[in-house]
Design an enzyme around this catalytic site. Structure first.
Site, PDB file in Angstrom:
ATOM      1  N   ARG A  33      41.577  48.158 107.609  1.00  0.00           N
ATOM      2  CA  ARG A  33      41.767  49.349 106.769  1.00  0.00           C
ATOM      3  C   ARG A  33      40.437  50.021 106.431  1.00  0.00           C
ATOM      4  O   ARG A  33      40.253  51.209 106.651  1.00  0.00           O
ATOM      5  CB  ARG A  33      42.478  48.984 105.451  1.00  0.00           C
ATOM      6  CG  ARG A  33      43.915  48.566 105.557  1.00  0.00           C
ATOM      7  CD  ARG A  33      44.847  49.568 106.158  1.00  0.00           C
ATOM      8  NE  ARG A  33      44.844  50.875 105.526  1.00  0.00           N
ATOM      9  CZ  ARG A  33      45.043  52.028 106.171  1.00  0.00           C
ATOM     10  NH1 ARG A  33      45.233  52.042 107.481  1.00  0.00           N
ATOM     11  NH2 ARG A  33      45.046  53.177 105.537  1.00  0.00           N
TER      12      ARG A  33
ATOM     13  N   CYS B 110      36.520  48.182  95.326  1.00  0.00           N
ATOM     14  CA  CYS B 110      37.013  49.527  95.008  1.00  0.00           C
ATOM     15  C   CYS B 110      37.251  49.658  93.509  1.00  0.00           C
ATOM     16  O   CYS B 110      36.963  50.702  92.910  1.00  0.00           O
ATOM     17  CB  CYS B 110      38.296  49.829  95.786  1.00  0.00           C
ATOM     18  SG  CYS B 110      39.584  48.584  95.607  1.00  0.00           S
TER      19      CYS B 110
END
EC number: 1.2.1.12
Length: 337
Positions: free
Chosen positions: A13, A154
């Site tokens: 990803r 993140c």
């Protein structure tokens, strides 16, 4: 000054999205990708078609041969090495390597890339021993003699800019964070074995799953003034992308919620423009899909109990925003070196 030449190890990803960011950047050149588990044909397919971020439409992507992809007119070398030491980064011209397998996250393991000729390694995950940098928060502390860094997680990239503004302006006594987090690749489509995290083995698309996260504690690594003052947890929820941080803090200096909003808005339009965002519209998670900012403060969603106890809400595209920061960190490192 020539383009910044990067290689990517692990075309999952984050690897694929970092590639997309790089290929849309004027000053960055993707020169090599390593992934031992997929062929060039499958690599092309996975890059072109993305359920979340849509089809790649910037230029044609095709296979030249088993060791070369062509993006537009640009050739990119493809390797299939399992051992990072064997990846010939220097031969491909890659100076900066994005380590995005999720496997080689400590300094010793990531250092294997240097043996193949890479000059610097950016780990796209938290690391127990590599220095962590969050762009907009502590990247200026990077020194050019450091060869292996972590771009943190993140969630830390969402939380840290917000926490920095609040601590700088009002002081944080202590705080708790909850991230309501989209599904990630480590979760299960149906109930399956997960020995270290039993709840994490339950079907991702049918459950709200409480989970641990080191994101809040990691803020103490990038903002030492907050070390020991923040901790938190996560709920994994059945959405495919975009997550949201709920930060509840006790303040040193009393402030109204309007004063807090004004401080965040000022920073979002000033020093932290492009990193921290500020919205007053009635938005929901999909409205932030494809947003490249690390943290978008939702002025309407937060609430104060008193002038020293407040809940703050900030959104983030946990895939696209984070991948953009990986390239931003490389840019900063390059400007320092």
């Amino acid at each position: 000054m020539g383009k910044i030449k990067i290689g990517i190890n692990g075309f999952g990803r984050i690897g694929r999205l970092v590639a997309r960011v790089a290929l849309q950047s004027e000053d960055v050149e993707l020169v090599a990708v390593n992934d031992p588990f997929i062929t060039t044909e499958y690599m092309t397919y996975m890059f072109k078609y993305d359920t979340v971020h849509g089809q790649w439409k910037h230029h044609e992507v095709k296979v030249k041969d088993s060791k070369t992809l062509i993006f537009g007119t640009k050739e990119v070398a493809v390797f299939g090495c399992r051992n990072p030491e064997e990846i010939p980064w220097a031969a491909a011209g890659a100076e900066y390597v994005v380590e995005s397998t999720g496997v080689f996250t400590d300094k010793d393991k990531a250092a294997a890339h240097l043996k193949g000729g890479a000059k610097k390694v950016v780990i796209s995950a938290p690391s127990k021993d590599a220095p962590m940098f969050v762009v907009g928060v502590n990247e200026k502390e990077y020194k050019s003699d450091v060869n292996i860094v972590s771009n943190a997680s993140c969630t830390t990239n969402c939380l840290a800019p917000l926490a920095k503004v609040i601590n700088d302006r009002f002081g944080i006594v202590e705080g708790l964070m909850t991230t309501v987090h989209a599904i990630t690749a480590t979760q299960k489509t149906v109930d399956g074995p997960s020995m270290k995290d039993w709840r994490g083995g339950r079907a991702a698309s049918f459950n709200i799953i409480p989970s641990s996260t080191g994101a809040a504690k990691a803020v103490g690594k990038v903002l030492p003034a907050l070390n020991g003052k923040l901790t938190g947890m996560a709920f994994r929820v059945p959405t495919v992308d975009v997550s949201v941080v709920d930060l509840t803090v006790r303040l040193e200096k009393p402030a109204s919620y309007d004063q807090i909003k004004a401080a965040i808005k000022e920073e979002a339009e000033g020093k932290l423009k492009g990193i921290l965002g500020y919205v007053e519209e009635d938005l929901v998670s999909t409205d932030f899909q494809g947003d490249s900012r690390s943290s978008i403060f939702d002025a309407k969603a937060g609430i104060a109990l008193s002038d020293t106890f407040v809940k703050l809400v900030s959104w983030y595209d946990n895939e696209w925003g984070y991948s953009t920061r990986v390239i931003d960190l490389i840019r900063h490192m390059h400007s320092t070196n």
